[in-house]
Design an enzyme around this catalytic site. Structure first.
Site, PDB file in Angstrom:
ATOM      1  N   SER A 286      -2.678   0.473 -11.763  1.00  0.00           N
ATOM      2  CA  SER A 286      -1.753   1.062 -10.791  1.00  0.00           C
ATOM      3  C   SER A 286      -1.735   2.585 -10.816  1.00  0.00           C
ATOM      4  O   SER A 286      -1.048   3.200 -10.005  1.00  0.00           O
ATOM      5  CB  SER A 286      -0.327   0.537 -11.047  1.00  0.00           C
ATOM      6  OG  SER A 286       0.099   0.851 -12.353  1.00  0.00           O
TER       7      SER A 286
ATOM      8  N   LYS B 182       9.560  -0.192 -10.876  1.00  0.00           N
ATOM      9  CA  LYS B 182       9.001   1.148 -10.684  1.00  0.00           C
ATOM     10  C   LYS B 182       9.873   1.981  -9.747  1.00  0.00           C
ATOM     11  O   LYS B 182      10.112   3.164 -10.003  1.00  0.00           O
ATOM     12  CB  LYS B 182       7.584   1.038 -10.129  1.00  0.00           C
ATOM     13  CG  LYS B 182       6.586   0.421 -11.104  1.00  0.00           C
ATOM     14  CD  LYS B 182       5.214   0.256 -10.468  1.00  0.00           C
ATOM     15  CE  LYS B 182       4.210  -0.358 -11.432  1.00  0.00           C
ATOM     16  NZ  LYS B 182       2.875  -0.546 -10.830  1.00  0.00           N
TER      17      LYS B 182
END
EC number: 3.4.21.-
Length: 846
Positions: free
Chosen positions: A737, A780
């Protein structure tokens, strides 16, 4: 001995001094040697000697050997026993010593001590050799009568013992084979006598005196055996009478008191009571047959055997297990919803799934599965939700901590496993079992607990669960299993396949404030003996604690900080109560003084007295941001995002960890070199590949974005080295990511432009510049919100995950969904990221 079989011993004998026992001729004794002279005797005489004569020594009783050879010898006992050393065993623990096995030969008398060091040696005179039968007829007849009387008592004593024992049978044969004059010494050493009595027998040089002194000892031993046998006989008769009476009572069926007395007598017999419990229990027929078989073995087994206790514990466990005992579920949908809302704030997705699960179980009682698994960071309430489910259903709750467990099923002869032991503890067969920390199971040579849980958590198999200790099947299909974990990465795939995973993300700042004022602050006030009238913490202060003193997905650190505030306030309140008591006593003293002398002038109070009687703090005590710094110290976390993005080559990424989401800085620098790429920060293989992908994409699109190295070349690695660093170098990092963050960081480095300081991003990249979806979006985004960022760049295919974000967070953040790296770069830089070949398309797609 008699003169017919004389024993010749050396006239000079080394002396072994002992005070532990008395060695008689014809007997054997073990003695410990640890004093200086005795040790020297063993080492110099016994261990180094090579002849038979060197193994003969004189044993002197009732004489302790001095601990040091510098001390003088104590007075020696006059009579000793010449002995043959049969065995010598040495050891150095806990100190150097020897153990001697010696056999007595004959008596001797010390004539003179020849030397004392290194061990005593004496000139001796053999005594048993001088003993002869009297020559006169009268004396021989008197001794013969004593010998026959002694022999009769000896035979009577031996025949009272169990002749089936080999040692007893051998002793009976020795009575007939040994000379009569040797028997007093041998039997005195066998029967129960004191050292003082043995010493008297040793000192009896005359054979007639020896017989006369030993006969009373034999008679005493015979009387003691008769009394013991009589006591045992009475006990056996009582047992036979009880056994004979019980069948008669069963036949006669006497009502009333006799039946109650019969029950009391039967209950006193533990095995009979245990058998009755087995027959009356509700266990399956197969388990009952196993238990009855064990009861039969128990009846034939003496209680002294170790297996007796093991078998009895097994039967008691089988009887206590709740084979058919269960609780009735009592709940309504409305009551369950109210209870979950009162106990847990937010967590809407989790509560919705729990209510669905409970509703289906109400409609179908014999529902099998699914097994719920709550996965989320620590401190978000996974365990407490399981407890609330049990409270909602009215079931028993049992928590099994699986952290470090080696095997759920134990082995034969040890103890029951955690599952069976938990069922015994709760006493019902349909409790709520919380398998806590299922992702932290240990694995060792004793077994794999994850393999054991495969059977427990499979609805198609757990109705026939077999614990290795029970060795019979137990039905676990009615047990409601709830598992908790911080991550699914360490859970075996086969075990994860049997559970329905429900993600429990972290809390937003607003949710934490609400949880603190609903649950945490009242709990801490109660634990510290405070009331809301004494302490108030406004929401602004709570927000300051959350943003400046904690950075977590859950609320455990917040709870600890609130506890620290309560402790500090408790000190102030306690001191204030003490001052109030002083002021009351001072007022009372002044009032008494005023009554006695009204005309007296008032005395001024000194400064020290005023300080001692300072007023207590005003209630309630209000905690503001200044008080926070005094109590908790300087802030632990500062908003450092804007300072760290003050130069090109820095970007902010978003990462997921088992503890929740975190922001992650990516830093890049370039220098003259040979075109090498250096990566630091404990990166995994996937993240290293993302870095190589990023530099390759930028090199292929350098002309498009007009990216050059320090010399102005579009080949970014021409005579240039690049160093990528991911701070917090002690933390291992991996995952795909960070791809878009690395591209943005390098684009900023080569273009010389700053990345927006309020932007964070996440997403996987490909070599063609596409942005692929990643996981952990909610955690996140919450991390970006906690850090005070305003814009989040996400993969376009993760747009569906934004529905899980709370509304207040979505309102505070601006989300940009990107399908390619062009869109990412345009959103990450102020004014977009220009493309040289197409100057007309400079507007941002946002």
């Amino acid at each position: 001995m008699s003169s017919g079989s004389p024993i010749q011993i050396p006239s000079r004998l080394p002396l072994l001094l002992t005070h532990e026992g008395v060695l008689l001729p014809g007997s054997t004794m073990r003695t410990s040697v640890d004093s200086a002279r005795n040790l020297q005797l063993v080492r110099s005489r016994l261990l180094k000697g090579t002849s038979l004569q060197s193994t003969i020594l004189g044993v002197i009783p009732n004489t302790p050997d001095p601990a040091s050879d510098a001390q003088d010898l104590p007075p020696l006992h006059r009579i000793g026993t010449a002995a043959l050393a049969v065995q010598v065993v040495g050891s150095n623990w806990p100190k150097p010593h020897y153990t001697l096995l010696v056999t007595g030969l004959c008596r001797f008398q010390i004539v003179q001590v020849l030397k004392e060091k290194p061990y005593p040696v004496a000139q001796v005179e053999q005594l048993d050799r001088l003993e002869e039968f009297p020559s006169t007829l009268q004396t021989r007849e008197e001794l013969g009568e004593l010998s026959e009387q002694f022999y009769k008592y000896a035979v009577q004593l031996v025949e009272m013992l169990d002749m089936s024992v080999p040692a007893v049978a051998k002793l009976r044969r020795l009575l007939d084979s040994l000379p009569r004059e040797a028997l007093p010494d041998i039997l005195t050493s066998i029967i129960r006598t004191s050292n003082k009595e043995k010493l008297q027998i040793l000192d009896a040089v005359s054979l007639e005196d020896r017989f006369k002194m030993t006969i009373p000892l034999l008679v005493r031993q015979i009387e003691g055996l008769k009394l013991l046998q009589k006591t045992r006989k009475h006990k056996q008769d009582d047992e036979k009478r009880v056994i004979a009476i019980r069948p008669m009572r069963r036949v006669t069926h006497v009502p009333g008191a006799l039946e109650e007395e019969e029950e009391e007598e039967e209950d006193s017999d533990d095995v009979v009571l245990l058998e009755r419990k087995v027959r009356s229990s509700s266990m399956p027929e197969q388990a009952r047959r196993v238990c009855l078989k064990e009861v039969k073995r128990l009846k034939k087994m003496p209680q002294s055997m170790p297996e007796y206790a093991l078998t009895r514990n097994y039967l008691e466990l089988m009887v206590e297990l709740p084979w058919n005992k269960s609780t009735t579920d009592r709940w309504t949908s409305r009551a369950a919803r109210v209870l979950l809302d009162n106990d847990h704030y937010a967590m809407e997705k989790l509560k919705k799934r729990v209510l669905e699960y409970l509703a289906v179980r109400q409609l179908r009682n014999n529902l099998k599965g699914p097994i719920l698994c709550f996965v989320g960071p620590p401190g978000v309430g996974k365990t407490s939700v399981g407890r609330s489910v049990a409270k909602t259903l009215g079931r028993e709750f049992h928590r099994i901590a699986l952290g470090g467990v080696c095997d759920q099923r134990t082995y034969v002869g040890s103890m029951p496993g955690r599952i069976i032991n938990g069922l015994k503890t709760v006493g019902v067969n349909n409790p709520v079992f919380l398998l806590d920390e299922v992702d932290k199971l240990g694995k060792s040579l004793q077994g794999d607990p994850a393999a054991a849980l495969l059977e427990v958590l499979d609805p198609e198999q757990n109705h026939n669960f077999t614990d290795h200790y029970l060795n019979v099947a137990f039905d676990l299909s009615q047990v409601l299993f709830i598992a908790t974990a911080n991550t699914t990465a360490t859970i075996p795939a086969a075990l994860l396949d049997r559970m329905e995973v429900i993600q429990v993300p972290g809390y937003t700042q607003e949710e934490k404030i609400e949880i603190a004022h609903r649950h945490l602050i009242p709990k801490q006030l109660d634990q510290h003996g405070l009331t809301p009238q004494q302490l108030q913490i406004p929401p602004a202060t709570t927000l300051g604690i959350i943003t400046r003193y904690t950075r977590e997905a859950g609320v455990r650190s917040l709870d600890r900080k609130l506890g620290a505030i309560c402790r500090a306030v408790a000190v102030k309140v306690a001191e204030g109560q003490h001052r109030e008591a002083k002021l009351e006593r001072a007022d009372a003293t002044e009032a008494e003084g005023g009554e006695h002398s009204d005309d007296t002038e008032p005395q001024p109070v000194s400064d020290s007295g005023a300080a001692g009687l300072a007023l207590p703090p005003e209630m309630p005590i209000l905690i503001d941001l200044h008080a926070l710094k005094d109590i908790l110290g300087p802030p632990m976390y500062e908003m450092e995002v804007s300072e760290r993005l003050s130069q090109p080559g820095v970007a902010i990424g978003l990462a997921w960890t088992p503890l929740g989401g975190e922001i992650m800085f990516v830093e890049a620098s370039r220098m003259d070199g040979e075109g090498q790429l250096t990566l630091t920060g404990q990166l995994g293989d996937v993240m290293k590949e993302s870095a190589h992908l990023a530099i390759s994409w930028l090199r292929s699109n350098a002309k498009k974005y007009h990216l050059t190295n320090a010399s102005g070349s579009f080949d970014l690695l021409d005579n240039t080295d690049i160093h990528l660093h991911f701070p917090a170098g002690a933390v291992t990092k991996d995952g795909p990511s960070a791809g878009v963050t690395i591209v943005t960081c390098l684009a900023s480095l080569f273009s010389g432009r700053l990345v927006r300081s309020d932007v964070a991003m996440t997403g996987e990249i490909t070599l063609r510049g596409l942005v692929l979806p990643v996981g952990g979006i909610k955690d996140k985004v919450l991390a970006a919100h906690r850090a005070g960022l305003k814009r989040v760049i996400l993969p376009q295919r993760n747009e569906k995950d934004l529905e899980e974000i709370p509304g207040n967070v979505r309102r505070d953040l601006s989300f940009v969904t990107a399908s390619c790296l062009d869109e990412v770069l345009n959103a990450a830089f102020d004014g977009g990221f220009s493309v040289k070949t197409r100057p007309g398309l400079l507007n941002s797609k946002l």
